[in-house]
Design an enzyme around this catalytic site. Sequence first.
Site, PDB file in Angstrom:
ATOM      1  N   GLU A  94       6.201 -34.175  -4.043  1.00 17.31           N
ATOM      2  CA  GLU A  94       5.276 -35.034  -4.791  1.00 17.31           C
ATOM      3  C   GLU A  94       5.968 -36.149  -5.587  1.00 17.31           C
ATOM      4  OE1 GLU A  94       2.637 -32.685  -7.177  1.00 17.31           O
ATOM      5  OE2 GLU A  94       1.757 -31.684  -5.442  1.00 17.31           O
ATOM      6  N   GLU A 132       0.957 -27.070   0.003  1.00 20.67           N
ATOM      7  CA  GLU A 132       0.451 -26.383  -1.188  1.00 20.67           C
ATOM      8  C   GLU A 132      -1.065 -26.477  -1.201  1.00 20.67           C
ATOM      9  OE1 GLU A 132       1.949 -27.563  -5.104  1.00 20.67           O
ATOM     10  OE2 GLU A 132       3.954 -27.784  -4.246  1.00 20.67           O
TER      11      GLU A 132
END
Length: 490
Positions: A213, A403
Amino acid sequence: MFVLDLKLPEDFLWGTATSAFQIEMGMGEVDVNSDWYVWVHDEDNIRNGIVSGDLPENGPGFWELYPSDLRLAKEELRNNAFRMSIDWSRIFPEPTWDVPVRVHYDSDGNIREVDVTEESIRLLDERAYKPSVRRYREILSECRNLGLTVLLTLYHWPLPLWIHDPIACRDDISHSNRRGWLDQRTIIEFAKYSAFIAKTFGDLVDIYATMNEPMVVSGAGYFSEKSGFPPGINDLNLFVKVTKNLALAHGIAYEQIKRWDENSCSKWGPAYVGIVHNPQYFEAYNADSREDVIAAEFLAYLQNEWFLNMIVRGDFDMNLDMRVDPSEQRPSLAGRCDFIGVNYYMRIRVKGAESRIPGIPGYETIPCRENCTDMGWEIYPEGIRYELNWAYRLYRRPVMVTENGIADAKDEKRSEFLRAHISEVEKAINDGVPVEGYFYWSLIDNFEWAKGFKMRFGLFRVDYETKRRIPTKAVKVYRQIIEGLKSFSL
Ligand code: BGC
């Protein structure tokens, strides 16, 4: 009773996702050498409510308990994969600045390539902190013994302190000489670290994510004072610069991993290298309001596309005008990404607002009112199907759900969350999207960054006093989904 008639590919990766800093400490050696460690201990941060005051050294203790945790993944969940990260500061607590490498720049002065040689690797090996190298080998070997294919993240947020002093940067960014991703030299050190990891662990790892991220690192760190992320600055120029440096660092690490991991240990090998990104499902609060629609479109561009455009297409839209002028194209940096990891959690509703930065539409996000998780995130399973389709159709790379999960301390919503999202993943596959795996966040409760231990994402609850792991209801659900049962009850 729910019915889930799954038709997923046989070699689909089923796993859970974790990160080093969030699970390792709590037993065994504490790593005090990262920016995040210093950041969450800082008294001003704690007093000002920037961070929770919880401390990672009271965490789940995976550093010692990994054998039994990995067995839970294998035996209780019937997983065949595991996503984990290595913390850079555990491997190189001391600087590697002086390990020589050749650096190539483009005509604008951007780092384009770094030559790490056998000699550089030898010197890096001398510097590496051996107990950490040994322990990561043990963890990775244990995964292998259990038949868990590892997806290894090289950078899941903590930076070594010798690279980033988050407090000095927070207090006076222009005078700190350890400026993290603002400094191009961090890219060079990341290249060395990536080469070393690929060389050292390549016989045990085939699937890599260079970083987790990046848009959170730049956005929460440099475009928001109150996010709780280091260094907690709000400055558009710094945010743009850090994002670009992260994109360059990704590409250079990609090259290093490809170059230095020569060992294949699975059908994925030797080195299948991607990015873990978090495209968000933004929706205009009022679809009839032009301002709301423009704001949602801009956020989707900024958060979802901008970074991937850099690493996949070589398009560096530095003035954020949503167009790529010829001078912003870097074809030599394109294509360095084998797969796109999608982290998906929620829907975000957006309203137009007065713009505070010229050239950038104003926006505000609406807090979740219904169907919310403990994080205050809106549960919206359909969004995962949309994001998987979006990522594949725009970038033509295989995708993985790297995720997806829920903070749910009362253990009331997790089972249905899991079932509903996996069912949407199956729909994406039926839409024709090559989805290669699904990793639930997370195996066990862990240190949720600025929010500490209160947020419980684990399939196994952790009693932080005794370090005991207690299954949540969703353990059985996940196992049954994986075993391919057509029907099961909650
Ligand atoms: C991060 C994790 C984090 C999770 C829940 C993701 O953004 O990769 O480290 O714990 O979301 O917030």
